[in-house]
Design an enzyme around this catalytic site. Structure first.
Site, PDB file in Angstrom:
ATOM      1  N   LYS A  59     154.660  11.312  -3.528  1.00 31.40           N
ATOM      2  CA  LYS A  59     153.375  11.014  -2.896  1.00 31.40           C
ATOM      3  C   LYS A  59     152.295  12.010  -3.322  1.00 31.40           C
ATOM      4  CE  LYS A  59     151.367   8.787   0.797  1.00 31.40           C
ATOM      5  NZ  LYS A  59     151.197   7.341   0.904  1.00 31.40           N
ATOM      6  N   HIS A  72     132.597  16.211 -12.063  1.00 34.45           N
ATOM      7  CA  HIS A  72     133.370  15.526 -11.027  1.00 34.45           C
ATOM      8  C   HIS A  72     132.549  14.429 -10.319  1.00 34.45           C
ATOM      9  CE1 HIS A  72     136.758  15.790  -8.061  1.00 34.45           C
ATOM     10  NE2 HIS A  72     135.835  15.291  -7.258  1.00 34.45           N
ATOM     11  N   ASN A 128     135.970   6.527   4.576  1.00 36.76           N
ATOM     12  CA  ASN A 128     135.841   6.439   6.034  1.00 36.76           C
ATOM     13  C   ASN A 128     135.190   5.095   6.372  1.00 36.76           C
ATOM     14  OD1 ASN A 128     134.800   6.766   8.802  1.00 36.76           O
ATOM     15  ND2 ASN A 128     135.588   8.852   8.584  1.00 36.76           N
ATOM     16  N   GLY A 176     135.942  10.941  -1.536  1.00 34.89           N
ATOM     17  CA  GLY A 176     136.904  10.731  -0.461  1.00 34.89           C
ATOM     18  C   GLY A 176     136.293  10.333   0.866  1.00 34.89           C
ATOM     19  N   HIS A 190     145.132  16.568  -6.860  1.00 38.27           N
ATOM     20  CA  HIS A 190     145.643  15.717  -5.790  1.00 38.27           C
ATOM     21  C   HIS A 190     145.566  14.284  -6.281  1.00 38.27           C
ATOM     22  CE1 HIS A 190     145.344  13.633  -1.819  1.00 38.27           C
ATOM     23  NE2 HIS A 190     146.258  14.529  -1.547  1.00 38.27           N
ATOM     24  N   ARG A 213     144.653   1.649  -0.765  1.00 43.02           N
ATOM     25  CA  ARG A 213     144.891   0.500   0.109  1.00 43.02           C
ATOM     26  C   ARG A 213     145.719  -0.576  -0.583  1.00 43.02           C
ATOM     27  NH1 ARG A 213     142.637   3.827   2.728  1.00 43.02           N
ATOM     28  NH2 ARG A 213     144.842   4.170   3.084  1.00 43.02           N
ATOM     29  N   ASP A 250     140.311  11.330  -5.635  1.00 45.23           N
ATOM     30  CA  ASP A 250     140.389  11.897  -6.974  1.00 45.23           C
ATOM     31  C   ASP A 250     140.980  10.930  -7.987  1.00 45.23           C
ATOM     32  OD1 ASP A 250     139.178  14.172  -6.225  1.00 45.23           O
ATOM     33  OD2 ASP A 250     140.814  15.526  -6.768  1.00 45.23           O
TER      34      ASP A 250
END
Lengths: 614, 119
Positions: A38, A129, A311, A307, A13, A425, A335
């Site tokens: 996207k 990861h 938030n 990810g 992703h 962003r 990612d």
């Protein structure tokens, strides 16, 4: 001797590439920005190509190519998951086999085929990861030592990791393992509320303030067991992701009064309340995890990635709780940021490059402006080639005044300036900007410019030194990762209870909530970007000029794209988006284009069909 | 992002799942679970302490697989080390599947050095 490392994330992703030289971040970009698809998961050959160009090197001069994930351990998880789930998991197994055994395992082949070689080392290196996430957070941060907290859906086995970074490098001591995941819990509610997993989480967060936490107790009693130390387990009886392509199952439906909301259907009171409820649980979990990280690490500062670290409502609460003296969050926390983390991890952990710290005490991420830039000459060549009328204003202050006056006059402006942002962003390099004082600007920009859901709030950019005039925020927030309250004296109280008793979101959206209504969310909060002159001088100058004209040092900043489209990269992308929407003005470096002066823009077919709704 | 197109590969994956892995499901359900499915009221914490808290140089190099044989060997070794000999026995079949599934994306156009420029 100089060491140059290419980091890659791909095949899941949001593929990306990043290049680090002697510990310094040279370039980073997501593949979607070039491919115009996207969240493009394909091998990031365009992004790699850009990184090499930015560094002025050929592929055979790379000391290492580093992948952000360990495919052996990922396969181990997939196999064990499918064995546990049994026969219903066959479809999932078949798909995972194609993806991991057929593609991800052979990343070295992809690199060789794309680059023509594997650099000086002759092979691809790999990071775990969560070490990649941790490296992306710790090494660019302004802290000599810090606690590390990484939170995501899952990477190999881990969903949460707690550790520490210091002069000796990065240590991850404790983890929470799959299938127990705050990221997957939040994604389950994202799915259930009718938004897309892996991209709609942001919408769920934005929806939460419209709701009340009426389901919080049900979530705690049935779905998650959260310990005082922040560790947790999910009750897998309610989730579908072990053995299907659904995040939730029939038991989950029964718990919350019916099936999931259909995408694009009307949002009801249930979804608003579910969003608020899971947000409350997530915030509580993050605060407990942070307290534990503080105790375990002994470090006064915290860095975060993964990810869930996007938030920004939870991040704002964490900041205000004061558990740590300072916090720093990697803006490319998903990612894509794994590419940067993998490169940094190898630079310091494999090659032993010394860590670079900023002497001024700021971070070393360069404002996250790590993508391509276009010179004025390139922009003018593009405009003249196509015959697009423009006005050039070379004087930066004069240009800022002209654009600021347009904003003050209610004009919505596309703004392309300097190097493109790395991460989800827009921070003033590829932004759509507007006047936050207008009561109708939120719905206008959502419906006529972005073509997205009207409930979604817009974020403000303000001068770093003036942030406290508008928000209860006493730290910098350069990456728009902190939500802070709008100052109470600026807010206009309204009857929230009346709203809770009906489902008409528009009733509240078009109601002034402060003297900056377009950036004030329904709970009187805002997702703030503070702009420092060193990070983006042109953007800083523009906001300052807007302040001189209007008395308000705040503008609306939203990403330069329409719904489902990757953020624009090039002047051509920007012009296309400008002409497809009801923007009034386009700024391409020092060239200004007024919509009213542009020739008719003809396209073959309906461009809206090019973009899958996110 | 990909699917199994080849009939041979599809059949091999199906055989791997139904003949090798599915029989292990009963064992997993009877108690030898690979991971917990829910809360444990007796547990003081759910944190798992990592065995290796730092990445060594070897860790960066370990996952490289030049071909399916190397993948099979590394997979078997991983499962022997983690106390999963029942899975280690399946590693050669998984390696064979990996060989059949190997399907790199078609790179159908040259990457221009100016691809990110606007023209």
């Amino acid at each position: 001797m100089s060491t140059t490392i290419l980091g890659i994330s791909s095949f899941y992703h949001d593929s990306a590439a990043a290049l680090v030289r002697d510990g310094e971040i040279v370039a980073a970009a997501q593949e979607e920005r070039f491919s115009r698809k996207k969240h493009d998961p394909r091998f990031p050959r365009h992004a790699i190509n850009y990184c090499l160009e930015e560094a002025f090197i050929e592929a055979d001069e790379l000391d290492a190519i580093v992948f952000y994930d360990n495919p052996l351990l990922t396969w181990d998880r997939v196999v064990k998951n499918c064995v546990m789930a049994g026969e219903p998991a066959f479809e999932q197994f078949e798909k995972a086999a194609a993806s991991i055994l057929g593609i991800k395992l052979w990343v070295q082949d992809y690199a060789r085929r794309t680059l023509g070689c594997l650099g000086r080392s002759g092979r691809v290196l790999f990071t775990d990861h969560h070490f990649a996430h941790a490296a992306s957070a710790f090494y660019p941060s302004p802290f000599r030592e810090a606690a590390i907290l990484t939170l995501d859906g899952v990477g190999e086995w881990d969903t949460t990791a707690i550790g520490r970074g210091d002069d000796d490098g990065i240590e991850l001591a404790q983890v929470i393992e799959y299938p127990h995941s705050l990221g997957l819990l939040y994604s389950a509610f994202t799915y259930f509320c009718g938004f897309k997993v892996n991209s709609g989480e942001y919408k769920l967060m934005g929806l939460a303030p419209y709701g009340r936490p009426v389901y919080e107790r049900i979530i705690r009693d049935n779905l998650i067991d959260l310990k005082d130390d922040g560790s947790f387990r999910l009750n897998m009886e309610y989730f579908g992701y072990l053995d299907s392509f659904r995040m939730t199952n029939e038991r989950f439906d029964a718990l919350f009064g019916g099936p999931p909301r259909q995408p694009e259907s009307r949002i009801t009171r249930r979804e608003m309340d579910l969003a608020m409820s899971v947000q409350a649980v997530l915030e509580d979990a993050v605060l407990r995890l942070a307290r534990h990280a503080r105790r375990e690490s002994g470090a006064p500062n915290l860095v975060m990635a993964g990810g869930v670290a996007l938030n920004c409502v939870a991040n704002g609460k964490l900041l205000r709780e004061g558990i740590f003296d300072h916090i720093w969050i990697q803006p490319a926390s998903g990612d894509a940021g794994g590419a940067l983390g993998a490169a940094l991890m190898a630079a310091h952990g494999y090659f032993g490059s010394p860590r670079r710290m900023s002497p001024g005490g700021r971070d070393t991420l360069k404002g996250s402006y790590l993508g391509p830039a276009y010179s004025s000459a390139e922009v003018r060549a593009f405009l003249e080639r196509h015959g697009y009328p423009y006005e050039r204003i070379e004087d930066p202050d004069g240009r800022a005044r002209t654009v600021a006056q347009a904003l003050a006059d209610g004009k919505v402006t596309g703004f392309l300036s300097g190097r493109m942002e790395f991460g989800p962003r827009a921070l003033g390099a590829r932004s759509i900007i507007g006047d936050p004082r207008s009561e109708t600007m939120q719905s206008t920009m959502n419906l006529k410019i972005k073509y997205r859901e009207s409930f979604r709030p817009f974020a403000p950019s303000c001068l770093a030194e003036n942030a406290a005039e508008y928000f209860d925020l006493d730290v910098e927030s350069p990456y728009m990762l902190l939500v802070a309250p709008v100052r109470e004296e600026r807010c206009i109280p309204f009857d929230r209870e009346a709203f809770y008793n009906n489902e008409d979101m528009l009733q509240i959206i078009n109601q002034a909530r402060s003297d900056l209504p377009a950036i004030t969310h329904v709970d009187f909060s805002a997702r703030v970007q503070t702009v420092h002159p060193d990070d983006h001088p042109d953007y800083y100058r523009l906001i300052r000029a807007f302040r001189e004209i209007t008395g308000f040092g705040v503008i609306i900043n939203t990403s330069f794209n329409v719904r489902g489209e990757p953020i624009v990269c090039s002047p051509a992308d920007a012009y296309r988006c400008f002409m497809r929407t009801e923007m009034d003005l386009l700024v391409l470096e020092d060239c200004l284009l007024w919509k009213s002066n542009q020739p008719a823009f003809a396209e073959a077919g309906d461009w809206r069909k090019d973009y899958e709704l996110d | 992002m990909s699917s199994i197109d080849g009939g041979k590969a599809r059949a091999r994956v199906k055989k791997l799942f139904f003949r090798k892995l599915l029989p292990l499901s009963d064992m997993a359900r009877r108690g030898a679970a690979y991971f917990p499915m829910g809360a444990d009221p007796s547990a003081a914490t759910y944190y798992v302490a990592r065995n290796a808290t730092r990445m060594s140089r070897g860790d960066f190099e370990a996952p490289v697989c030049a071909d399916e044989n190397e993948f099979g060997k590394k997979l078997a070794a991983l499962w022997e080390r983690s106390g999963n000999p029942e899975l280690a026995k399946c590693a050669p079949e998984m390696a064979a599947c990996a060989g059949l599934l190997y399907a790199p994306e078609e790179i159908d156009d040259e990457v221009s050095p100016f691809i990110y420029v606007m023209f």
